[in-house]
Design a protein around this motif. Structure first.
Motif, short mmCIF file in Angstrom:
data_model
loop_
_atom_site.label_atom_id
_atom_site.label_comp_id
_atom_site.label_asym_id
_atom_site.label_seq_id
_atom_site.Cartn_x
_atom_site.Cartn_y
_atom_site.Cartn_z
N UNK A 61 42.40 47.19 52.33
CA UNK A 61 42.22 48.63 52.48
C UNK A 61 40.96 48.93 53.27
N UNK A 62 41.11 49.01 54.57
CA UNK A 62 39.98 49.36 55.43
C UNK A 62 40.12 50.82 55.83
N UNK A 63 39.09 51.60 55.57
CA UNK A 63 39.14 53.03 55.88
C UNK A 63 38.89 53.31 57.35
N UNK A 64 37.86 52.69 57.92
CA UNK A 64 37.40 53.05 59.27
C UNK A 64 38.23 52.34 60.33
N UNK A 65 39.43 52.86 60.52
CA UNK A 65 40.38 52.32 61.50
C UNK A 65 40.53 53.32 62.64
N UNK A 66 41.19 52.90 63.69
CA UNK A 66 41.44 53.80 64.80
C UNK A 66 42.16 55.06 64.37
N UNK A 67 43.18 54.94 63.51
CA UNK A 67 43.93 56.13 63.09
C UNK A 67 43.06 57.07 62.25
N UNK A 68 42.16 56.54 61.43
CA UNK A 68 41.27 57.40 60.66
C UNK A 68 40.30 58.14 61.59
N UNK A 69 39.76 57.43 62.58
CA UNK A 69 38.86 58.08 63.54
C UNK A 69 39.59 59.16 64.34
N UNK A 70 40.87 58.95 64.64
CA UNK A 70 41.66 59.98 65.33
C UNK A 70 41.80 61.22 64.45
N UNK A 71 42.03 61.02 63.14
CA UNK A 71 42.10 62.15 62.22
C UNK A 71 40.77 62.89 62.17
N UNK A 72 39.67 62.13 62.09
CA UNK A 72 38.35 62.76 62.08
C UNK A 72 38.12 63.57 63.34
#
Length: 156
Positions: A61-72
């Motif tokens: 469970x890694x939070x800081x992924x490309x998709x999370x940064x796109x959401x941010x």
């Protein structure tokens, strides 16, 4: 806990432009933050995923992924900022590489630093040490573990 401490300071110092949300950021960002509602996102001392070489011990469970940064990015206003503070040089460089690969529909980088320093990674500014006033950060900060170490609360 940290959220309570920050909330208390926010109330006593009458800060009116800060919102605190506690929980799993992977759920909070898409469900509770409106698109274009944030001017600055701070990620303070994220825990790097565990990599040991043993598949069964790896972090799933890694939070800081490309998709999370796109959401941010979608939650930031135009010209909004993302600041990540870390005491793990290898991890912050890895995050900078991940962020540098993110592009919009017109192939423009989602995140790019206006000013680059010698330690920058693919147009993402990476600063060793305290960012300081020059890049808009007036408070000196350190990780929870750095503060424990400085107070002598450690085992050698």
């Amino acid at each position: 806990d940290r959220v309570h401490n920050i909330f208390s300071r926010m109330v006593f110092e009458e800060v009116e432009n800060l919102c605190l949300l506690r929980g799993d950021a992977a759920e909070i960002v898409p469900r509770h933050l409106q698109v274009g509602s944030l001017s600055h996102v701070f990620i303070n001392f994220p825990e790097p995923p565990h990599f040991s070489g043993d598949e069964s011990a790896e972090s799933k469970h890694e939070l800081l992924t490309g998709s999370f940064f796109q959401q941010l990015h979608s939650r930031l206003i135009s010209g909004g900022k993302l600041t990540i503070l870390s005491d793990n040089w290898r991890y912050i460089q890895r995050l900078a590489r991940t962020i540098s690969k993110l592009c919009d529909d017109h192939c423009a980088m989602l995140f790019a630093s206006a000013e680059l320093s010698p330690g920058s990674v693919q147009k993402i500014q990476v600063i060793c040490g305290t960012p300081g006033k020059r890049v808009g950060h007036t408070k000196k900060t350190s990780s929870y573990f750095d503060r424990l170490w400085a107070k002598g609360d450690h085992v050698d």
